[in-house]
Design a protein around this motif. Sequence first.
Motif, PDB file in Angstrom:
ATOM      1  N   ASP A  60     -43.795  -0.826   5.116  1.00 42.90           N
ATOM      2  CA  ASP A  60     -43.529  -2.262   5.092  1.00 42.90           C
ATOM      3  C   ASP A  60     -42.650  -2.705   6.261  1.00 42.90           C
ATOM      4  O   ASP A  60     -42.781  -3.814   6.757  1.00 42.90           O
ATOM      5  N   ASN A  61     -41.754  -1.829   6.693  1.00 46.25           N
ATOM      6  CA  ASN A  61     -40.762  -2.189   7.701  1.00 46.25           C
ATOM      7  C   ASN A  61     -40.651  -1.051   8.716  1.00 46.25           C
ATOM      8  O   ASN A  61     -40.413   0.090   8.341  1.00 46.25           O
ATOM      9  N   SER A  63     -38.754   0.217  12.265  1.00 43.93           N
ATOM     10  CA  SER A  63     -37.737   0.078  13.303  1.00 43.93           C
ATOM     11  C   SER A  63     -38.042   1.132  14.357  1.00 43.93           C
ATOM     12  O   SER A  63     -37.869   2.332  14.117  1.00 43.93           O
ATOM     13  N   ASN A  88     -44.970  -5.835   7.466  1.00 45.35           N
ATOM     14  CA  ASN A  88     -44.255  -7.086   7.220  1.00 45.35           C
ATOM     15  C   ASN A  88     -43.171  -7.335   8.265  1.00 45.35           C
ATOM     16  O   ASN A  88     -43.017  -8.444   8.755  1.00 45.35           O
ATOM     17  N   GLU A  89     -42.418  -6.290   8.608  1.00 44.47           N
ATOM     18  CA  GLU A  89     -41.333  -6.428   9.570  1.00 44.47           C
ATOM     19  C   GLU A  89     -41.378  -5.292  10.586  1.00 44.47           C
ATOM     20  O   GLU A  89     -41.685  -4.159  10.232  1.00 44.47           O
ATOM     21  N   MET A  90     -41.034  -5.636  11.837  1.00 46.52           N
ATOM     22  CA  MET A  90     -40.962  -4.598  12.855  1.00 46.52           C
ATOM     23  C   MET A  90     -39.932  -4.976  13.911  1.00 46.52           C
ATOM     24  O   MET A  90     -39.860  -6.126  14.344  1.00 46.52           O
ATOM     25  N   GLU A  91     -39.139  -3.989  14.298  1.00 43.75           N
ATOM     26  CA  GLU A  91     -38.188  -4.143  15.389  1.00 43.75           C
ATOM     27  C   GLU A  91     -38.478  -3.072  16.427  1.00 43.75           C
ATOM     28  O   GLU A  91     -38.604  -1.894  16.097  1.00 43.75           O
ATOM     29  N   VAL A 112     -47.805  -7.733  13.059  1.00 39.84           N
ATOM     30  CA  VAL A 112     -46.693  -8.064  12.165  1.00 39.84           C
ATOM     31  C   VAL A 112     -46.956  -9.409  11.516  1.00 39.84           C
ATOM     32  O   VAL A 112     -47.306 -10.390  12.193  1.00 39.84           O
ATOM     33  N   SER A 115     -41.497 -10.623  10.126  1.00 37.59           N
ATOM     34  CA  SER A 115     -40.495 -10.760  11.172  1.00 37.59           C
ATOM     35  C   SER A 115     -40.726  -9.737  12.278  1.00 37.59           C
ATOM     36  O   SER A 115     -40.806  -8.536  12.013  1.00 37.59           O
TER      37      SER A 115
END
Length: 259
Positions: A60-61, A63, A88-91, A112, A115
């Motif tokens: 889901d996320n 980094s 859903n989220e990626m940095e 994505v 966010s």
Amino acid sequence: MKWLYRLSSSEEEAGFLAYIYPYHNILNRENLVINVSKEPLKDIMKWFDYVKEVLNCQIDNVSFKLLPSSLENRRTTDWIAAQNSMVNEMEISNNVENLNDDVKYIMERIHVTGSLNLSIWKYKEDFRMEIPGKPYHLHINNSKFIDYDQLLRLKSPVIILRQSILTSQEINRFLKSWMSCETHLELEALKISISGPDAMNEIMDLPHEKTNDPELVEAFKSSPHHIQVKTEMFTIKRCDGKKRATVVQDRSTLYLLVH
């Protein structure tokens, strides 16, 4: 309760730790398990395959701090994309110029929906990259590769562009295109760097009303801007009459909120 599982090549890090944040709130306890591995990336892939089978979960996320090895970066990207091509989220963080193509590769393979945070500090001089899809919240810490034409192609409802190279004239044109319903009909908020205090005179060279509405002042305190309004606010409206947007300046940053 949140469980964090980490693989490390250092035996000194191995063990179990428990964190409680905020303090004294046992409901927010985080348990961290660190195991030793000679091949952390390979073993974490095996571990996730096991967890996915037991818990029927998905990624889901993400980094993603890019490694010096482009081969490892692409291997990791391919593995994540094989699990699910959307997250859903990626940095993504990177401060090495020769890895710019790896950043592009990630963007092409993993889309994505929620966010997307790009903390990429060094680009090649001619670097260009499209942002695929429509992440709800787009945050780019170094947006020097975003020119005016690409700004018009961004579809995210919330757009934050730090260190932008866009001129006051281009930001003025962007606001005019929004007012005429030509672009960004789904826009909810915009944060963008400007050249300085005097830039607002040129940017707001368009039909507007000045306001000190306390409800708008409170709205700017909330997500995504989180600022205390200390200067005058300017409200513009869309030609279809359905939306208004209020613009405020804080130092060398322009904040816009659609309402």
